[in-house]
Write a protein that holds these residues in place. Structure first.
Motif, mmCIF file in Angstrom:
data_model
loop_
_atom_site.group_PDB
_atom_site.id
_atom_site.type_symbol
_atom_site.label_atom_id
_atom_site.label_comp_id
_atom_site.label_asym_id
_atom_site.label_seq_id
_atom_site.Cartn_x
_atom_site.Cartn_y
_atom_site.Cartn_z
ATOM 1 N N LEU A 1 4.524 5.960 -11.376
ATOM 2 C CA LEU A 1 4.450 4.779 -12.229
ATOM 3 C C LEU A 1 4.942 3.561 -11.455
ATOM 4 O O LEU A 1 6.051 3.556 -10.931
ATOM 5 C CB LEU A 1 5.304 4.994 -13.480
ATOM 6 N N GLN B 1 4.085 -8.098 -17.075
ATOM 7 C CA GLN B 1 4.275 -6.791 -16.457
ATOM 8 C C GLN B 1 3.197 -5.851 -16.990
ATOM 9 O O GLN B 1 3.032 -5.694 -18.201
ATOM 10 C CB GLN B 1 5.664 -6.237 -16.775
ATOM 11 N N LEU B 2 2.436 -5.240 -16.090
ATOM 12 C CA LEU B 2 1.328 -4.369 -16.462
ATOM 13 C C LEU B 2 1.800 -2.926 -16.585
ATOM 14 O O LEU B 2 2.582 -2.446 -15.768
ATOM 15 C CB LEU B 2 0.208 -4.443 -15.424
ATOM 16 N N ALA B 3 1.317 -2.275 -17.580
ATOM 17 C CA ALA B 3 1.594 -0.851 -17.764
ATOM 18 C C ALA B 3 0.316 -0.075 -17.461
ATOM 19 O O ALA B 3 -0.784 -0.598 -17.642
ATOM 20 C CB ALA B 3 2.051 -0.575 -19.192
ATOM 21 N N PRO B 4 0.425 1.165 -17.002
ATOM 22 C CA PRO B 4 -0.771 1.944 -16.688
ATOM 23 C C PRO B 4 -1.654 2.137 -17.919
ATOM 24 O O PRO B 4 -1.167 2.286 -19.033
ATOM 25 C CB PRO B 4 -0.216 3.288 -16.220
ATOM 26 N N ALA B 5 -2.960 2.115 -17.691
ATOM 27 C CA ALA B 5 -3.932 2.345 -18.756
ATOM 28 C C ALA B 5 -4.340 3.812 -18.760
ATOM 29 O O ALA B 5 -4.105 4.539 -17.790
ATOM 30 C CB ALA B 5 -5.149 1.459 -18.535
ATOM 31 N N THR C 1 -8.496 -6.210 -14.867
ATOM 32 C CA THR C 1 -8.296 -4.804 -14.516
ATOM 33 C C THR C 1 -7.774 -4.738 -13.089
ATOM 34 O O THR C 1 -8.135 -5.557 -12.239
ATOM 35 C CB THR C 1 -9.598 -3.993 -14.616
ATOM 36 N N GLN D 1 -6.906 -1.784 -9.980
ATOM 37 C CA GLN D 1 -6.889 -0.426 -9.444
ATOM 38 C C GLN D 1 -5.902 -0.418 -8.286
ATOM 39 O O GLN D 1 -6.077 -1.166 -7.322
ATOM 40 C CB GLN D 1 -8.274 -0.005 -8.964
ATOM 41 N N ARG E 1 5.226 -0.657 -11.933
ATOM 42 C CA ARG E 1 5.100 -1.778 -12.870
ATOM 43 C C ARG E 1 4.634 -3.012 -12.112
ATOM 44 O O ARG E 1 5.431 -3.736 -11.522
ATOM 45 C CB ARG E 1 6.434 -2.055 -13.564
ATOM 46 N N TYR F 1 -4.838 -0.115 -14.209
ATOM 47 C CA TYR F 1 -4.081 -0.990 -15.083
ATOM 48 C C TYR F 1 -5.043 -1.980 -15.743
ATOM 49 O O TYR F 1 -6.023 -2.399 -15.126
ATOM 50 C CB TYR F 1 -3.027 -1.775 -14.293
ATOM 51 N N THR F 2 -4.766 -2.363 -16.975
ATOM 52 C CA THR F 2 -5.575 -3.358 -17.659
ATOM 53 C C THR F 2 -4.681 -4.224 -18.535
ATOM 54 O O THR F 2 -3.647 -3.765 -19.013
ATOM 55 C CB THR F 2 -6.692 -2.696 -18.484
ATOM 56 N N THR F 3 -5.083 -5.476 -18.724
ATOM 57 C CA THR F 3 -4.243 -6.398 -19.489
ATOM 58 C C THR F 3 -4.682 -6.539 -20.928
ATOM 59 O O THR F 3 -3.891 -6.902 -21.773
ATOM 60 C CB THR F 3 -4.281 -7.805 -18.872
#
Length: 181
Positions: A59, A78-82, A45, A47, A61, A89-91
């Motif tokens: 946004l 590449q992380l996208a917003p959760a 995770t 923040q 990335r 962001y979380t994977t």
């Protein structure tokens, strides 16, 4: 005078067109504070906030890479917003159990990079649901509890009242009919 106003209007229009292109990174000096942690299982995770403490309202990335003992590697991802919140962001599950060195970077125009050690653990399953034993005693005989006897009693009383009400309505109708004749 008209030329001065026209030139000022053109200049203001150009500034309004150029300033949004400078972007939100310019408004907060372009620096991000990234807090990276494990999610308790095999995910990560993140923040993200501006370095001045304001929430991230655009946004971004983020890019994650991770390495473990023995040369195992993950990423770049590449992380996208959760959906949990702004700048969160979380994977999901991407790491194998073990100790990992995780690096998260923010792309330009933002400046931000953080590297942390994370211990990934196998996800735990929910505890098995145990059915409550209330209707039977240890010796196998039926145990009477208020919930096991009141329902049939209430249903029986309601049934008798319903039959009595219908009988009374039929009796009154017959009596009125006989009184007219």
């Amino acid at each position: 005078m008209r030329r001065t106003r026209g030139a000022a209007a053109v200049l203001a229009g150009l500034l309004l067109a150029i300033l949004p292109a400078a972007g939100p990174a310019w408004a907060h000096n372009g620096k991000l504070k990234l807090e990276v942690a494990g999610d308790g299982a095999t995910g990560i995770t993140v923040q993200a906030r501006h370095a001045d403490g304001h929430r991230l309202d655009t946004l971004v990335r983020l890019v994650l890479t991770a390495t473990a003992d023995g040369g195992r590697a993950v990423g770049p991802v590449q992380l996208a917003p959760a959906g949990e919140g702004q700048g969160f962001y979380t994977t999901g599950p991407i790491l194998a159990p073990g100790k990992w060195r995780v690096t998260v970077r923010a792309p330009k125009p933002y400046a931000g990079k953080v590297t942390v050690d994370v211990r990934a653990r196998a996800a735990q399953s929910a505890p098995a649901q145990v059915a409550p034993v209330t209707a039977a005693k240890r010796d196998g005989s039926l145990q009477r509890t208020p919930s096991s006897w009141w329902s049939p009693v209430v249903l029986g009383v309601l049934g008798i009242l319903g039959v009595a009400t219908i009988a009374a309505m039929v009796w009154l109708r017959v009596r009125r009919r006989d009184a007219r004749v």
